[in-house]
Design an enzyme around this catalytic site. Sequence first.
Site, short mmCIF file in Angstrom:
data_model
loop_
_atom_site.label_atom_id
_atom_site.label_comp_id
_atom_site.label_asym_id
_atom_site.label_seq_id
_atom_site.Cartn_x
_atom_site.Cartn_y
_atom_site.Cartn_z
N LYS A 9 0.85 -1.21 0.00
CA LYS A 9 0.00 0.00 0.00
C LYS A 9 0.88 1.26 0.00
O LYS A 9 0.65 2.22 -0.73
CB LYS A 9 -0.90 0.00 1.24
CG LYS A 9 -1.66 1.31 1.47
CD LYS A 9 -2.60 1.62 0.33
CE LYS A 9 -3.17 3.03 0.45
NZ LYS A 9 -4.00 3.39 -0.72
N CYS A 32 -3.17 10.94 1.88
CA CYS A 32 -2.31 9.74 1.74
C CYS A 32 -0.95 10.05 1.17
O CYS A 32 0.07 9.90 1.81
CB CYS A 32 -3.02 8.74 0.86
SG CYS A 32 -4.43 8.12 1.69
#
Length: 417
Positions: A201, A255
């Site tokens: 991720k 993010c």
Amino acid sequence: MKKICVLGLGYMGLPTALLLASSGYRVVGVDINEKVVESLNNGKIHLKEPGLEELMVKAKGYFEAKREPENADVFLIAVPTPLDHSTKTPELKYVKIAGEMIASFLKPENLVIVESTVPPGTSERIVIPILEKSGLKAGEFYYVYCPERAIPGRTIYEMVHNDRIMGALDKTSANMAKEIYSSFVRGNIYLTDIRTAEFVKLIENIYRDVNIALANEFAQIAEELGINVWEAIELANKHPRVNILKPGPGVGGHCIPLDSYFLAAVFPNPRLLLTAREINELMPNYTLKKVKELVKDIKEPTITVLGVAYKGNVDDARESPALKFIRLAENEGFKVKVFDPYVKSFEYPLLSLEEAVKDSDCIVVITDHDLFKNLEPEKIGKLMRNRNVFDGRNILKHEEWQKAGFKVKVLGYGSKL
Ligand code: SAJ
């Protein structure tokens, strides 16, 4: 019918909960924000994301929002993992709280899924031990780490069509989770171990952050050399194996700007990643330097920031480069006025377009909202004191603005030597 508790009803948790509910599961969505719970139970969506309203209707009767979790077959954690800005370290308290909340309901054979972005090793070191406070050992309950990679603005489409990476505790965990996700995921589901999935991720996003930094450095070099970096990137990308991303006035979102620090939390001094981070974090400074050149002969200039969302066509201003740019501009003594067609709440007053450009000396495009592409320079110019525009995203029709009497500057577009 299996019952699923989704903890965290934000940009990822809510669409996930509604996709599960519209795929035949009974879903209890849990959020600590009372207003979110209330509005959802009244059928209102608190986020702007295409298709979410329709999904809410499809999920009717299978979705309910609550403040607390309850007994279920599956618990899915999709809570935020923000960065603590003073220490540049991941703030995992919401994941820990979610784990504690679940531990008191955990029964044998329950499955726990974590989607929140965490440093590699977090599941084994933090989340699973918290879940074991239930008295159950890992293996008596099942566990997978399955990060979300949908992009805000296309979330539902991507949640359905993207491939998924899943890190599983054991075979049973993998099979149970695959069954759950296959209820709405049309992409492939690739299995690995938990820590690898946590790492995957992060490297996806860091790959993007480093490549945006590369584009941003190319923009500064091109500016110096009198080259139009946008033309150069477009031509370079004609190469079959080159895909240079776009320069911009900064990198925002909840993010991309964080994920290098998530790795740095478990690996000392990842030099390339942190250098790229620094380049991106200094783009608001670079943008201001360019704007100052435009208004250098104006006393106490007023500038208009167009767009505070972290990227085009979304209402999310988290970690937006606009905030840093505005603070830097105010520290230069500039008066700053702000317009954004999507964002509803921001640290600065959000004005109408007319109020924001009135008596302004320079327009600065920070966010690439499609709506800005068709602004009418003549109409806007009439309201301004001086006609300058800095296009930080190369989205305006520059000739039209020049014809309307604007001095136009574009990030990364050096004037021909
Ligand atoms: N940006 C640029 N130039 C570019 C691309 C983006 O300056 O060429 C800027 C944007 O303006 C924005 C920031 O970077 O400020 C991030 O935008 P984004 O579109 O790259 O990313 P997010 O944060 O909306 O979504 C990303 C996606 N990750 C990847 O594409 C690898 C998404 O798939 C993730 O699910 C998401 O982060 C996340 O939540 O992790």
